[in-house]
Design a protein around this motif. Structure first.
Motif, PDB file in Angstrom:
ATOM      1  N   HIS A   1      71.025   6.050  60.346  1.00 20.19           N
ATOM      2  CA  HIS A   1      71.310   5.879  58.926  1.00 20.19           C
ATOM      3  C   HIS A   1      70.058   6.188  58.110  1.00 20.19           C
ATOM      4  N   VAL A   2      70.231   6.940  57.044  1.00 20.26           N
ATOM      5  CA  VAL A   2      69.141   7.213  56.104  1.00 20.26           C
ATOM      6  C   VAL A   2      69.291   6.314  54.883  1.00 20.26           C
ATOM      7  N   ARG A   3      70.510   6.196  54.378  1.00 19.98           N
ATOM      8  CA  ARG A   3      70.837   5.262  53.298  1.00 19.98           C
ATOM      9  C   ARG A   3      72.227   4.709  53.565  1.00 19.98           C
ATOM     10  N   THR A   4      72.357   3.400  53.409  1.00 20.34           N
ATOM     11  CA  THR A   4      73.670   2.778  53.576  1.00 20.34           C
ATOM     12  C   THR A   4      74.211   2.368  52.212  1.00 20.34           C
ATOM     13  N   ILE A   5      75.488   2.058  52.174  1.00 20.18           N
ATOM     14  CA  ILE A   5      76.120   1.642  50.923  1.00 20.18           C
ATOM     15  C   ILE A   5      75.419   0.423  50.351  1.00 20.18           C
ATOM     16  N   ARG A   6      74.950  -0.467  51.236  1.00 19.84           N
ATOM     17  CA  ARG A   6      74.290  -1.695  50.791  1.00 19.84           C
ATOM     18  C   ARG A   6      73.015  -1.392  50.002  1.00 19.84           C
ATOM     19  N   GLU A   7      72.373  -0.268  50.293  1.00 17.05           N
ATOM     20  CA  GLU A   7      71.109   0.084  49.650  1.00 17.05           C
ATOM     21  C   GLU A   7      71.291   0.946  48.408  1.00 17.05           C
ATOM     22  N   TRP A   8      72.544   1.278  48.086  1.00 21.04           N
ATOM     23  CA  TRP A   8      72.790   2.221  46.988  1.00 21.04           C
ATOM     24  C   TRP A   8      72.604   1.573  45.628  1.00 21.04           C
TER      25      TRP A   8
ATOM     26  N   SER B   1      63.826  -2.758  48.397  1.00 23.76           N
ATOM     27  CA  SER B   1      63.601  -2.213  49.725  1.00 23.76           C
ATOM     28  C   SER B   1      63.314  -3.323  50.721  1.00 23.76           C
ATOM     29  N   THR B   2      62.539  -4.338  50.293  1.00 24.63           N
ATOM     30  CA  THR B   2      62.216  -5.452  51.185  1.00 24.63           C
ATOM     31  C   THR B   2      63.458  -6.280  51.484  1.00 24.63           C
ATOM     32  N   ALA B   3      64.279  -6.502  50.454  1.00 26.61           N
ATOM     33  CA  ALA B   3      65.502  -7.287  50.647  1.00 26.61           C
ATOM     34  C   ALA B   3      66.425  -6.602  51.644  1.00 26.61           C
ATOM     35  N   ALA B   4      66.554  -5.272  51.528  1.00 25.30           N
ATOM     36  CA  ALA B   4      67.419  -4.544  52.449  1.00 25.30           C
ATOM     37  C   ALA B   4      66.879  -4.617  53.866  1.00 25.30           C
ATOM     38  N   ALA B   5      65.540  -4.496  53.994  1.00 21.76           N
ATOM     39  CA  ALA B   5      64.950  -4.542  55.326  1.00 21.76           C
ATOM     40  C   ALA B   5      65.107  -5.923  55.951  1.00 21.76           C
ATOM     41  N   SER B   6      64.898  -6.982  55.153  1.00 20.52           N
ATOM     42  CA  SER B   6      64.996  -8.329  55.697  1.00 20.52           C
ATOM     43  C   SER B   6      66.423  -8.653  56.110  1.00 20.52           C
ATOM     44  N   ALA B   7      67.415  -8.083  55.395  1.00 19.38           N
ATOM     45  CA  ALA B   7      68.811  -8.324  55.770  1.00 19.38           C
ATOM     46  C   ALA B   7      69.096  -7.778  57.163  1.00 19.38           C
ATOM     47  N   ASP B   8      68.449  -6.650  57.522  1.00 22.31           N
ATOM     48  CA  ASP B   8      68.658  -6.076  58.839  1.00 22.31           C
ATOM     49  C   ASP B   8      68.008  -6.908  59.931  1.00 22.31           C
TER      50      ASP B   8
ATOM     51  N   GLU C   1      67.353  10.075  48.062  1.00 23.28           N
ATOM     52  CA  GLU C   1      66.673   9.689  46.821  1.00 23.28           C
ATOM     53  C   GLU C   1      67.569   9.826  45.594  1.00 23.28           C
ATOM     54  N   SER C   2      68.659  10.580  45.711  1.00 23.30           N
ATOM     55  CA  SER C   2      69.542  10.792  44.563  1.00 23.30           C
ATOM     56  C   SER C   2      70.414   9.567  44.313  1.00 23.30           C
ATOM     57  N   PRO C   3      70.549   9.137  43.061  1.00 20.65           N
ATOM     58  CA  PRO C   3      71.449   8.018  42.751  1.00 20.65           C
ATOM     59  C   PRO C   3      72.917   8.367  42.994  1.00 20.65           C
ATOM     60  N   HIS C   4      73.212   9.661  43.162  1.00 20.36           N
ATOM     61  CA  HIS C   4      74.596  10.064  43.432  1.00 20.36           C
ATOM     62  C   HIS C   4      74.968   9.869  44.896  1.00 20.36           C
ATOM     63  N   ALA C   5      73.982   9.749  45.786  1.00 14.57           N
ATOM     64  CA  ALA C   5      74.250   9.599  47.217  1.00 14.57           C
ATOM     65  C   ALA C   5      74.405   8.124  47.563  1.00 14.57           C
ATOM     66  N   ARG C   6      75.612   7.714  47.879  1.00 12.55           N
ATOM     67  CA  ARG C   6      75.886   6.323  48.223  1.00 12.55           C
ATOM     68  C   ARG C   6      75.568   6.041  49.687  1.00 12.55           C
ATOM     69  N   TYR C   7      75.669   7.071  50.526  1.00  9.67           N
ATOM     70  CA  TYR C   7      75.478   6.899  51.966  1.00  9.67           C
ATOM     71  C   TYR C   7      75.015   8.227  52.541  1.00  9.67           C
ATOM     72  N   VAL C   8      74.000   8.189  53.409  1.00  9.33           N
ATOM     73  CA  VAL C   8      73.502   9.399  54.073  1.00  9.33           C
ATOM     74  C   VAL C   8      73.165   9.042  55.509  1.00  9.33           C
ATOM     75  N   SER C   9      73.607   9.868  56.451  1.00 11.51           N
ATOM     76  CA  SER C   9      73.280   9.606  57.850  1.00 11.51           C
ATOM     77  C   SER C   9      73.181  10.911  58.628  1.00 11.51           C
ATOM     78  N   PHE C  10      72.443  10.842  59.744  1.00 16.36           N
ATOM     79  CA  PHE C  10      72.391  11.938  60.712  1.00 16.36           C
ATOM     80  C   PHE C  10      73.580  11.774  61.652  1.00 16.36           C
ATOM     81  N   VAL C  11      74.312  12.859  61.863  1.00 15.61           N
ATOM     82  CA  VAL C  11      75.464  12.818  62.759  1.00 15.61           C
ATOM     83  C   VAL C  11      75.374  13.963  63.756  1.00 15.61           C
ATOM     84  N   THR C  12      76.206  13.877  64.791  1.00 11.07           N
ATOM     85  CA  THR C  12      76.281  14.959  65.754  1.00 11.07           C
ATOM     86  C   THR C  12      77.222  16.036  65.224  1.00 11.07           C
ATOM     87  N   GLY C  13      77.301  17.159  65.914  1.00 10.69           N
ATOM     88  CA  GLY C  13      78.206  18.222  65.499  1.00 10.69           C
ATOM     89  C   GLY C  13      77.466  19.400  64.883  1.00 10.69           C
TER      90      GLY C  13
END
Length: 213
Positions: free
Chosen positions: A21-28, A48-55, A148-160
């Motif tokens: 995961h690069v960005r999750t919905i929780r971090e948007w 950023s700290t709050a998101a990290a501590s939640a993990d 980094e874009s506010p339009h990106a709600r979720y970004v991840s590396f996937v296979t394929g």
């Protein structure tokens, strides 16, 4: 995965494992709040700290919840905006006890409170899924720029064939068009496939309002 092909009407399924995961919905953040406002909502903790501590919250140990705790959790699952007074009345304990028990459950990692946001309520009714392919040497930079874009709600590396999956939201189709034709990260992208989202049936584990009984 075994059950999906057996659902009536399903003729094809596609499964692509998420590598990272690069960005999750929780971090948007949709760019509507200032950093100060975000920190205030996070309890004076940087986002950023709050998101990290939640993990880093511990996973629950599997011990069975008490009846009052189950009632409290089930009530929150139905309506995450319940007050401590409402939780207390439903679970049959005092307001102070409800407050204390919820705090304990959160610290133990048994309960995580999050908001399931409908982008349309933020003025972002146009949603799209982006499948992005880049040369291997550039895929990390493209992923970071997308996140980094506010339009990106979720970004991840996937296979394929395409290394990146992004869920996005925009105020209109013109903004989406600009994003996939004029963004700087496109200089290092080999291809971008855009799929418009016609409707969402479930967000963050919650059924869409019109599907709830």
């Amino acid at each position: 995965m075994d059950e999906l092909p057996g659902l009536p009407g399903v003729v094809r399924t596609l499964t692509l494992p998420v590598l990272r995961h690069v960005r999750t919905i929780r971090e948007w953040h949709a760019g509507l709040l200032t950093e100060t406002e975000i920190a205030a909502l996070a309890g004076d903790t940087p986002a950023s700290t709050a998101a990290a501590s939640a993990d880093l919250l511990p996973a629950f140990d599997g011990a069975e919840l008490t009846r009052s705790d189950r009632l409290l959790v089930n009530t929150l699952a139905e309506d995450g905006r319940c007050t401590y007074d409402e939780l207390a009345r439903v679970s049959g304990v005092s307001e102070a006890t409800a407050r204390r028990r919820l705090g304990v459950l959160r610290r133990e990692g048994r309960v995580r409170v999050r908001a399931a946001i409908e982008p349309v309520l933020l003025g972002l009714p146009v949603e799209a899924v982006l499948w992005v392919r880049a040369v291997p040497a550039a895929v990390g930079r493209v992923a970071a720029a997308l996140a980094e874009s506010p339009h990106a709600r979720y970004v991840s590396f996937v296979t394929g064939e395409r290394q990146l999956l992004a869920l996005t939201a925009f105020p209109n189709e013109a903004a989406l068009h600009d994003f996939v034709t004029r963004s700087p990260w496109l200089d290092e992208a080999a291809s971008v496939e855009v799929s418009m989202v016609l409707g969402s049936l479930k967000r963050g584990g919650m059924l869409a309002p019109w599907l709830r009984g």
